[in-house]
Write an enzyme that holds these catalytic residues in place. Sequence first.
Site: not given
Ligand code: NAP
Length: 277
Positions: A19, A70, A107, A137
């Site tokens: 983190s 979360k 967020d 996200a």
């Molecule tokens: P999550 O709930 O696990 O969702 C992951 C997403 O990625 C889903 O839509 C998933 O699709 C997709 N995905 C994963 N592998 C894939 C693949 N091989 N092909 C196509 N789609 C794929 O995760 P999250 O919490 O939403 O976070 C998502 C990203 O945002 C992460 O990289 C995280 O680090 C980033 N994030 C950044 C911030 C920031 O402050 N910048 C804040 C929050 C999150 P499926 O539904 O098909 O599995």
Amino acid sequence: MSDSKIPLAGVIGHPIAHSKSPNVHGYWLRKYGLRGHYIPIDIAPEKIKDLLPRLVDLGFVGANVTIPHKETVMDIADLITDRATLIGAANTLIFRKDGRIHADNTDGYGFIENIRQSEPDWNPKSGPAAVFGAGGAARAVIASLLDVGVPQILLTNRTRIRAEKLRDDFGHRVQVVEWVQAGNVLEEADLVVNTTSLGMTGKTEMRVPLDGLRPGIIVNDLVYTPLRTRLLAEAEQRGCRVVDGLGMLLHQAVPGFERWFGKRPVVDDNVRAAVLR
Ligand code: NAP
């Protein structure tokens, strides 16, 4: 805030060593000369219900929450803000003096402020936004985009049913598009946001064809490791205005820091540099 007490806060997750939040809060504490500590706290999923109230007993003033807690903390909290309820997850907890736990989600706020800071001329009402991904996200991103008046969201996700669930939750301004047609939505979008983990270091690369990106539109990637993802690099080559994901991480931390330590911090290049070091 009592002079005799040094405020304690932290980020709860499992694992938590990766983190960047302790760097962010630690930098601001030093910059503003504030008394206080912010630490990483590793709590396994099966222990969160027992250990979270113990932090309140130990005198913590609050905590950030990350994967995998979360959603679970929503069941433990005594008070939940409307936006956390809408998103279905919390990332910021405030431990009140009466011992009650207050859960919020910043967020979406961080996402919007990041784009506004990078692109002050952004007009959310100018046209549709394309959103890739339908995970946690994406919920925060969609809720905040609708809140600031984006007229339409073209949502595409590998697993279509998750996107359809978001459309059912957020209403008719969200339109679901097949993942195999993700490239097509770019032609209509004024803003493109990647909320998938595609392109993150160690994960699969984003393969969506980007020929449809129009010069001048804003492209934002939530992924910030690496800072310059392939999506952002290619979008920039095509004349788009690109916004990386680190600013969202910094802006989402602002409300918690202000509440716990009593000073609203500024997101600037110095805190970015401190986090990247
Ligand atoms: P999550 O709930 O696990 O969702 C992951 C997403 O990625 C889903 O839509 C998933 O699709 C997709 N995905 C994963 N592998 C894939 C693949 N091989 N092909 C196509 N789609 C794929 O995760 P999250 O919490 O939403 O976070 C998502 C990203 O945002 C992460 O990289 C995280 O680090 C980033 N994030 C950044 C911030 C920031 O402050 N910048 C804040 C929050 C999150 P499926 O539904 O098909 O599995």
